[in-house]
Design a protein around this motif. Structure first.
Motif, mmCIF file in Angstrom:
data_model
loop_
_atom_site.group_PDB
_atom_site.id
_atom_site.type_symbol
_atom_site.label_atom_id
_atom_site.label_comp_id
_atom_site.label_asym_id
_atom_site.label_seq_id
_atom_site.Cartn_x
_atom_site.Cartn_y
_atom_site.Cartn_z
ATOM 1 N N LYS A 64 -18.035 2.941 -24.271
ATOM 2 C CA LYS A 64 -17.136 2.694 -25.406
ATOM 3 C C LYS A 64 -17.175 1.222 -25.821
ATOM 4 O O LYS A 64 -17.228 0.900 -27.006
ATOM 5 N N LYS A 65 -17.184 0.332 -24.845
ATOM 6 C CA LYS A 65 -17.193 -1.108 -25.102
ATOM 7 C C LYS A 65 -18.489 -1.568 -25.781
ATOM 8 O O LYS A 65 -18.466 -2.358 -26.714
ATOM 9 N N GLN A 66 -19.629 -1.048 -25.302
ATOM 10 C CA GLN A 66 -20.916 -1.559 -25.779
ATOM 11 C C GLN A 66 -21.460 -0.840 -27.015
ATOM 12 O O GLN A 66 -22.108 -1.467 -27.848
ATOM 13 N N HIS A 67 -21.247 0.458 -27.120
ATOM 14 C CA HIS A 67 -21.815 1.205 -28.246
ATOM 15 C C HIS A 67 -20.831 2.119 -28.956
ATOM 16 O O HIS A 67 -21.095 2.569 -30.067
ATOM 17 N N GLY A 68 -19.753 2.490 -28.307
ATOM 18 C CA GLY A 68 -18.774 3.377 -28.921
ATOM 19 C C GLY A 68 -18.939 4.834 -28.532
ATOM 20 O O GLY A 68 -17.971 5.554 -28.399
ATOM 21 N N SER A 69 -20.178 5.266 -28.357
ATOM 22 C CA SER A 69 -20.438 6.660 -27.989
ATOM 23 C C SER A 69 -21.817 6.779 -27.364
ATOM 24 O O SER A 69 -22.662 5.891 -27.511
ATOM 25 N N LEU A 70 -22.022 7.897 -26.693
ATOM 26 C CA LEU A 70 -23.322 8.176 -26.087
ATOM 27 C C LEU A 70 -24.399 8.266 -27.173
ATOM 28 O O LEU A 70 -25.486 7.703 -27.043
ATOM 29 N N GLU A 71 -24.070 8.937 -28.257
ATOM 30 C CA GLU A 71 -25.022 9.079 -29.357
ATOM 31 C C GLU A 71 -25.422 7.721 -29.934
ATOM 32 O O GLU A 71 -26.596 7.462 -30.191
ATOM 33 N N ALA A 72 -24.441 6.839 -30.113
ATOM 34 C CA ALA A 72 -24.723 5.514 -30.683
ATOM 35 C C ALA A 72 -25.611 4.689 -29.760
ATOM 36 O O ALA A 72 -26.463 3.921 -30.231
ATOM 37 N N ALA A 73 -25.433 4.846 -28.458
ATOM 38 C CA ALA A 73 -26.269 4.111 -27.500
ATOM 39 C C ALA A 73 -27.737 4.516 -27.639
ATOM 40 O O ALA A 73 -28.630 3.668 -27.629
ATOM 41 N N TRP A 74 -27.995 5.813 -27.809
ATOM 42 C CA TRP A 74 -29.370 6.279 -27.968
ATOM 43 C C TRP A 74 -29.897 5.990 -29.367
ATOM 44 O O TRP A 74 -31.080 5.671 -29.538
ATOM 45 N N ASP A 75 -29.007 6.053 -30.372
ATOM 46 C CA ASP A 75 -29.410 5.702 -31.737
ATOM 47 C C ASP A 75 -29.880 4.251 -31.829
ATOM 48 O O ASP A 75 -30.730 3.920 -32.656
ATOM 49 N N ALA A 76 -29.329 3.385 -30.993
ATOM 50 C CA ALA A 76 -29.690 1.966 -31.020
ATOM 51 C C ALA A 76 -31.131 1.729 -30.585
ATOM 52 O O ALA A 76 -31.712 0.692 -30.902
ATOM 53 N N CYS A 77 -31.715 2.700 -29.871
ATOM 54 C CA CYS A 77 -33.063 2.515 -29.335
ATOM 55 C C CYS A 77 -34.121 3.433 -29.936
ATOM 56 O O CYS A 77 -35.294 3.070 -29.987
ATOM 57 N N PHE A 78 -33.695 4.636 -30.352
ATOM 58 C CA PHE A 78 -34.667 5.628 -30.799
ATOM 59 C C PHE A 78 -34.193 6.343 -32.056
ATOM 60 O O PHE A 78 -32.994 6.416 -32.321
#
Length: 132
Positions: A64-78
């Motif tokens: 939550k702190k770094q990306h907001g959601s699991l989806e957003a974390a993966w969207d940031a890379c791929f």
């Protein structure tokens, strides 16, 4: 860009993980999927998370702190791809009994972490990312 020998690298990561037990912050579904992407193309989407949590609650707090959601974390890379276009080496998000989880598509099956290590799982992907 995928490594020239990405299929061998990915296969080696999956084989090595088959007997490794699940452990938050050491070997969980996201870290396994990130290990796989690093093997395929050198990108580690979990780099900034490694060593920063040891429980499910702490993992969710970091996410939550770094990306907001699991989806957003993966969207940031791929880049996301339609589910009908999933191919070998891609990563998917799915609903597991314990909550949202990540899996890797390989050899016609989805692979993810379990209490006893990585194995083939049955899942209905909710989102997919092209690993390259």
């Amino acid at each position: 860009m995928r490594y020239r020998d990405w299929t061998t690298r990915l296969n080696d990561v999956i084989k090595a993980a088959q007997g490794r037990p699940f452990s938050w912050g050491e070997f969980d579904c996201c870290l396994f999927a990130a290990d796989c992407t690093a093997a395929v193309c050198g990108v580690d989407p979990a780099e900034q998370y490694r060593g920063k949590y040891k429980t499910e609650t702490a993992a969710k707090r970091q996410l939550k702190k770094q990306h907001g959601s699991l989806e957003a974390a993966w969207d940031a890379c791929f880049k996301r791809v339609p589910l009908s276009f999933i191919q070998r080496g891609d990563v998917v998000l799915y609903d597991a009994p314990g909550g949202r989880s990540m899996a890797v598509f390989w050899a016609g099956d989805y692979w993810s972490t379990t209490e006893d290590g990585v194995c083939r799982i049955e899942c209905e992907p909710l989102a997919a990312w092209r690993v390259e």
